[in-house]
Motif scaffolding. Structure first.
Motif, PDB file in Angstrom:
ATOM      1  N   SER A 143     -11.457  21.436  63.163  1.00 13.07           N
ATOM      2  CA  SER A 143     -10.586  21.505  64.333  1.00 13.07           C
ATOM      3  C   SER A 143     -11.198  22.468  65.352  1.00 13.07           C
ATOM      4  CB  SER A 143      -9.199  21.999  63.932  1.00 13.07           C
ATOM      5  OG  SER A 143      -8.374  22.158  65.060  1.00 13.07           O
ATOM      6  N   LEU A 144     -11.398  21.952  66.558  1.00 10.84           N
ATOM      7  CA  LEU A 144     -11.990  22.756  67.622  1.00 10.84           C
ATOM      8  C   LEU A 144     -11.034  22.853  68.805  1.00 10.84           C
ATOM      9  CD1 LEU A 144     -15.612  21.260  67.750  1.00 10.84           C
ATOM     10  CD2 LEU A 144     -14.847  23.292  66.512  1.00 10.84           C
ATOM     11  N   THR A 145     -10.921  24.052  69.357  1.00 12.12           N
ATOM     12  CA  THR A 145     -10.164  24.259  70.589  1.00 12.12           C
ATOM     13  C   THR A 145     -11.165  24.578  71.684  1.00 12.12           C
ATOM     14  OG1 THR A 145      -8.359  25.189  69.279  1.00 12.12           O
ATOM     15  CG2 THR A 145      -8.302  25.537  71.665  1.00 12.12           C
ATOM     16  N   ILE A 146     -11.105  23.795  72.780  1.00  8.42           N
ATOM     17  CA  ILE A 146     -12.165  23.856  73.797  1.00  8.42           C
ATOM     18  C   ILE A 146     -11.591  24.250  75.150  1.00  8.42           C
ATOM     19  CG2 ILE A 146     -14.007  22.580  74.961  1.00  8.42           C
ATOM     20  CD1 ILE A 146     -13.892  20.592  72.585  1.00  8.42           C
ATOM     21  N   ASN A 147     -12.212  25.269  75.761  1.00  9.97           N
ATOM     22  CA  ASN A 147     -11.883  25.676  77.133  1.00  9.97           C
ATOM     23  C   ASN A 147     -13.138  25.473  77.972  1.00  9.97           C
ATOM     24  OD1 ASN A 147     -11.288  26.909  79.533  1.00  9.97           O
ATOM     25  ND2 ASN A 147     -10.712  28.888  78.656  1.00  9.97           N
ATOM     26  N   PRO A 148     -13.112  24.592  78.975  1.00 11.15           N
ATOM     27  CA  PRO A 148     -14.309  24.315  79.770  1.00 11.15           C
ATOM     28  C   PRO A 148     -14.622  25.364  80.841  1.00 11.15           C
ATOM     29  CG  PRO A 148     -12.500  23.032  80.592  1.00 11.15           C
ATOM     30  CD  PRO A 148     -11.975  23.732  79.371  1.00 11.15           C
ATOM     31  N   LEU A 149     -13.778  26.383  80.959  1.00 13.14           N
ATOM     32  CA  LEU A 149     -14.011  27.443  81.943  1.00 13.14           C
ATOM     33  C   LEU A 149     -14.104  26.873  83.354  1.00 13.14           C
ATOM     34  CD1 LEU A 149     -16.607  29.562  79.929  1.00 13.14           C
ATOM     35  CD2 LEU A 149     -14.123  29.754  79.933  1.00 13.14           C
ATOM     36  N   LEU A 150     -13.208  25.962  83.639  1.00 12.86           N
ATOM     37  CA  LEU A 150     -13.047  25.408  84.973  1.00 12.86           C
ATOM     38  C   LEU A 150     -11.608  25.633  85.407  1.00 12.86           C
ATOM     39  CD1 LEU A 150     -14.877  21.968  84.581  1.00 12.86           C
ATOM     40  CD2 LEU A 150     -15.725  23.963  85.815  1.00 12.86           C
ATOM     41  N   SER A 151     -11.384  25.605  86.691  1.00 15.18           N
ATOM     42  CA  SER A 151     -10.020  25.774  87.176  1.00 15.18           C
ATOM     43  C   SER A 151      -9.391  24.410  87.443  1.00 15.18           C
ATOM     44  CB  SER A 151     -10.026  26.622  88.460  1.00 15.18           C
ATOM     45  OG  SER A 151     -10.801  26.002  89.454  1.00 15.18           O
ATOM     46  N   GLU A 152      -8.168  24.213  86.927  1.00 15.88           N
ATOM     47  CA  GLU A 152      -7.361  23.011  87.157  1.00 15.88           C
ATOM     48  C   GLU A 152      -8.175  21.741  86.919  1.00 15.88           C
ATOM     49  OE1 GLU A 152      -5.376  23.114  90.879  1.00 15.88           O
ATOM     50  OE2 GLU A 152      -4.675  25.177  90.655  1.00 15.88           O
ATOM     51  N   TRP A 153      -8.425  21.465  85.650  1.00 17.92           N
ATOM     52  CA  TRP A 153      -9.300  20.353  85.282  1.00 17.92           C
ATOM     53  C   TRP A 153      -8.558  19.269  84.504  1.00 17.92           C
ATOM     54  CZ3 TRP A 153      -8.890  20.303  80.055  1.00 17.92           C
ATOM     55  CH2 TRP A 153      -8.600  21.519  79.414  1.00 17.92           C
ATOM     56  N   ASN A 154      -9.174  18.112  84.455  1.00 14.54           N
ATOM     57  CA  ASN A 154      -8.760  17.020  83.573  1.00 14.54           C
ATOM     58  C   ASN A 154      -9.939  16.695  82.659  1.00 14.54           C
ATOM     59  OD1 ASN A 154      -6.108  16.456  84.653  1.00 14.54           O
ATOM     60  ND2 ASN A 154      -7.185  15.749  86.488  1.00 14.54           N
ATOM     61  N   TYR A 155      -9.701  15.827  81.681  1.00 11.05           N
ATOM     62  CA  TYR A 155     -10.785  15.524  80.753  1.00 11.05           C
ATOM     63  C   TYR A 155     -10.769  14.056  80.344  1.00 11.05           C
ATOM     64  CZ  TYR A 155      -7.008  15.847  77.343  1.00 11.05           C
ATOM     65  OH  TYR A 155      -5.831  15.668  76.657  1.00 11.05           O
ATOM     66  N   GLU A 156     -11.928  13.622  79.929  1.00  9.26           N
ATOM     67  CA  GLU A 156     -12.085  12.306  79.319  1.00  9.26           C
ATOM     68  C   GLU A 156     -12.811  12.502  78.001  1.00  9.26           C
ATOM     69  OE1 GLU A 156     -14.007   9.455  81.757  1.00  9.26           O
ATOM     70  OE2 GLU A 156     -12.874   9.969  83.565  1.00  9.26           O
ATOM     71  N   CYS A 157     -12.313  11.833  76.968  1.00  6.87           N
ATOM     72  CA  CYS A 157     -12.935  11.957  75.654  1.00  6.87           C
ATOM     73  C   CYS A 157     -13.550  10.629  75.249  1.00  6.87           C
ATOM     74  CB  CYS A 157     -11.901  12.359  74.602  1.00  6.87           C
ATOM     75  SG  CYS A 157     -11.152  13.958  74.956  1.00  6.87           S
ATOM     76  N   MET A 158     -14.759  10.668  74.810  1.00  7.08           N
ATOM     77  CA  MET A 158     -15.466   9.477  74.365  1.00  7.08           C
ATOM     78  C   MET A 158     -16.023   9.712  72.973  1.00  7.08           C
ATOM     79  SD  MET A 158     -15.236   7.291  76.796  1.00  7.08           S
ATOM     80  CE  MET A 158     -14.792   7.226  78.525  1.00  7.08           C
ATOM     81  N   GLY A 159     -15.484   8.957  72.028  1.00  8.72           N
ATOM     82  CA  GLY A 159     -16.043   9.024  70.690  1.00  8.72           C
ATOM     83  C   GLY A 159     -17.086   7.949  70.546  1.00  8.72           C
ATOM     84  N   GLN A 160     -18.290   8.289  70.239  1.00  2.00           N
ATOM     85  CA  GLN A 160     -19.310   7.278  70.083  1.00  2.00           C
ATOM     86  C   GLN A 160     -20.385   7.784  69.140  1.00  2.00           C
ATOM     87  OE1 GLN A 160     -20.603   6.932  74.219  1.00  2.00           O
ATOM     88  NE2 GLN A 160     -22.687   7.419  73.587  1.00  2.00           N
ATOM     89  N   ILE A 205     -15.834  14.914  78.573  1.00  4.41           N
ATOM     90  CA  ILE A 205     -16.180  15.137  79.967  1.00  4.41           C
ATOM     91  C   ILE A 205     -15.011  15.867  80.633  1.00  4.41           C
ATOM     92  CG2 ILE A 205     -16.860  14.105  82.155  1.00  4.41           C
ATOM     93  CD1 ILE A 205     -18.848  13.633  79.906  1.00  4.41           C
ATOM     94  N   PHE A 206     -15.307  16.958  81.301  1.00  6.23           N
ATOM     95  CA  PHE A 206     -14.283  17.721  82.009  1.00  6.23           C
ATOM     96  C   PHE A 206     -14.555  17.625  83.508  1.00  6.23           C
ATOM     97  CE2 PHE A 206     -14.586  19.525  77.806  1.00  6.23           C
ATOM     98  CZ  PHE A 206     -13.262  19.746  77.446  1.00  6.23           C
ATOM     99  N   ILE A 207     -13.472  17.377  84.272  1.00  5.05           N
ATOM    100  CA  ILE A 207     -13.602  17.222  85.722  1.00  5.05           C
ATOM    101  C   ILE A 207     -12.578  18.132  86.382  1.00  5.05           C
ATOM    102  CG2 ILE A 207     -13.589  15.625  87.670  1.00  5.05           C
ATOM    103  CD1 ILE A 207     -13.927  13.344  85.631  1.00  5.05           C
ATOM    104  N   SER A 208     -13.064  19.081  87.214  1.00  3.30           N
ATOM    105  CA  SER A 208     -12.149  19.983  87.917  1.00  3.30           C
ATOM    106  C   SER A 208     -11.627  19.301  89.178  1.00  3.30           C
ATOM    107  CB  SER A 208     -12.872  21.289  88.290  1.00  3.30           C
ATOM    108  OG  SER A 208     -13.847  21.040  89.285  1.00  3.30           O
ATOM    109  N   ASN A 209     -10.605  19.890  89.763  1.00  6.29           N
ATOM    110  CA  ASN A 209     -10.022  19.311  90.971  1.00  6.29           C
ATOM    111  C   ASN A 209     -10.984  19.320  92.154  1.00  6.29           C
ATOM    112  OD1 ASN A 209      -7.716  18.823  89.564  1.00  6.29           O
ATOM    113  ND2 ASN A 209      -6.490  20.437  90.523  1.00  6.29           N
TER     114      ASN A 209
END
Length: 502
Positions: free
Chosen positions: A434-451, A486-490
């Protein structure tokens, strides 16, 4: 008759010859040799007084004085007389009188011979140093220094009756001559302004000693008492910080700091400075921002560490900013008594410093009346440069990340999402962690791709759930196979994290 005349004439010539010889012998018997006193007379004399010189002379004599300050009764430095027992008055004047002692020789001359028959030593005048008002320095008028807002220094005028100089080696260890001083000495009668400074490491306590002002060409000196009253009670001074308190920047990784607007002059933590208070009665107060609030001396909401030996030596270190946002911190050095009063009020207020030390309900700056005690005011950058991500394993163990520019997956992500290779990181863990991830970006969204490595999509273990990481937004991942997020900030900044499952 002729023979008789001749004989008589011859007899007369012989008589005249013997008479001449007899007369010559008598003259030799009356030649007088000069007789000088057997020993020199050595005495001490003082100006404006008279001294009597006595001697016996067996022939005409002449005496001379080698100094203009020692004169005979005729007002001259020489005098003549006839043989006999001689008593001469000598007048000692202030001519050419200085603080150094001087010696005069009295020379007696008789016939073609001469000898020093007396030496007199005139003591030097008392060395005196006054200020410009003519007040003599001493126990009743010492050199006194006091603390001001600009430090501890003082300028004093010196007028000496001798040529003098001051050297740091003749000062107490806590005192020095200002580097801006144009002169450290002067000539007799000349007024010279000298500026002294108290070394900062001696400000905390009262000091005393002596300033020794020596003659340039002799051992004559004057010792003047000097004192420093110490920094006043309740006053705090800080030394070792090159610049004003507001504002300093801290890098997101907590390693560097610099004055706002002077990024080219970065310093490295730890940062050391000295706190100066009377008898070391001070305390270091930390006010730090966390979760949108300001916390006072609360280690559970702290990113600055303080080491203080309670003797004025303070060391600061900073931690990495994992919140993704800029945050503030203040380091105050306050009189211990004042902070005790503030803390007592805060304790009575349930431990809350709002409207006591902090204003605006603790969400803004400190109360302005305490600004004078701020030694350092910090703004720490909100995006960490250390690894690009903050990742915790099982919620407490830090997992390091590293840039990944060359792996197949990294190149694929860069191509597909248009992400810079400088923003793609990776880490490796075992399966089902179990991993908890903080991308160190302000006000972000994310996309997860398992491959997998072959590009086939896969389901994410227990899915992704919003959570908190040290007060910052984060996502939680539990994966059994390699994947990426993938993390994308505002503001359209993008970052990718590859999770390699071993």
């Amino acid at each position: 008759m002729k023979t008789t005349y001749t004989f008589t004439k011859l007899f007369l010539l012989v008589a005249i010859f013997f008479a001449a010889v007899s007369c010559s012998e008598n003259e030799k018997e009356v030649v007088v040799e000069p007789e000088f006193p057997e020993e020199e007379v050595v005495s001490s004399v003082t100006p404006n007084g008279e001294t009597v010189l006595t001697f016996s002379a067996n022939m005409n004599w002449e005496v001379t004085s080698s100094a203009i300050w020692c004169k005979f009764a005729n007002g001259s430095t020489s005098m003549k007389g006839e043989a006999g027992d001689i008593s001469l008055s000598l007048t000692i004047t202030e001519d050419a009188w200085s603080v150094e002692e001087s010696v005069v020789e009295i020379t007696l001359k008789m016939g073609s011979e001469e000898k020093v028959i007396a030496k007199y030593t005139r003591a030097g005048k008392a060395p005196v140093i006054t200020n410009a008002e003519g007040e003599e320095y001493g126990e009743e008028n010492p050199i006194a220094l006091a603390y001001t807002n600009n430090g501890v220094s003082g300028s004093f005028s010196f007028i000496a009756n001798y040529d003098w100089e001051i050297k740091n080696e003749n000062l107490p260890e806590w005192l020095k001559i200002s580097e801006n001083n144009s002169q450290m000495g002067g000539n007799a009668g000349e007024s010279v302004l000298v500026t002294f400074e108290v070394a900062k490491n001696f400000w905390a306590n009262a000091q005393d000693g002596n300033v020794v002002i020596k003659a340039k060409k002799s051992d004559v000196s004057v010792s003047i008492p000097v004192s420093f009253s110490g920094i006043p009670e309740g006053v705090i001074a800080v030394d070792g910080i090159n610049g004003t308190a507001f504002w300093w920047k801290i890098s997101a990784d907590g390693k560097n700091l610099w004055k706002d607007g002077a990024e080219s002059e970065k310093l490295m933590f730890p940062l050391s400075f000295n706190a100066i208070a009377k008898d070391n009665a001070y305390t270091v107060v930390k006010i730090e921002e966390d979760g949108g609030f300001m916390w006072v001396n609360d280690e559970s909401h702290s990113f600055l560490s303080v080491e203080d030996d309670n003797a004025g030596n303070v060391v600061l270190t900073a931690q990495e900013n994992t919140t993704g946002k800029e945050r503030l911190a203040y380091i105050l050095v306050m009189p211990q008594k004042l902070f005790d009063e503030i803390k007592e009020k805060a304790d009575a207020n349930g431990g809350v410093y709002d409207n006591i030390l902090l204003n605006s309900e603790g969400k803004d700056l400190i109360e302005s009346k305490y600004d004078a005690y701020v030694a350092l005011a910090f703004k720490q950058e909100g995006t960490s440069a250390a690894g690009g991500f903050k990742v915790l394993k099982y919620g407490y163990e830090n997992i390091p990340c590293s840039l990944d520019k060359t792996s197949d997956m990294s190149r694929s992500i860069a191509t597909e999402y248009g992400i810079s290779p400088e923003s793609i990181y990776s880490l490796s863990v075992e399966s089902s962690v179990s991993l908890t991830i903080n991308p160190l970006l302000s006000e972000w969204n994310y996309e997860c791709m398992g491959q997998t490595a072959s590009g086939n999509e896969m389901m994410i273990g227990n899915g992704i759930e919003p959570t908190e990481l040290e007060g910052a937004p984060a996502v939680m991942v539990n994966s059994t196979e390699t994947m990426y997020v993938i993390f994308i900030s505002n503001d359209a900044q993008m970052k990718a994290l590859i999770i390699n499952v071993e």
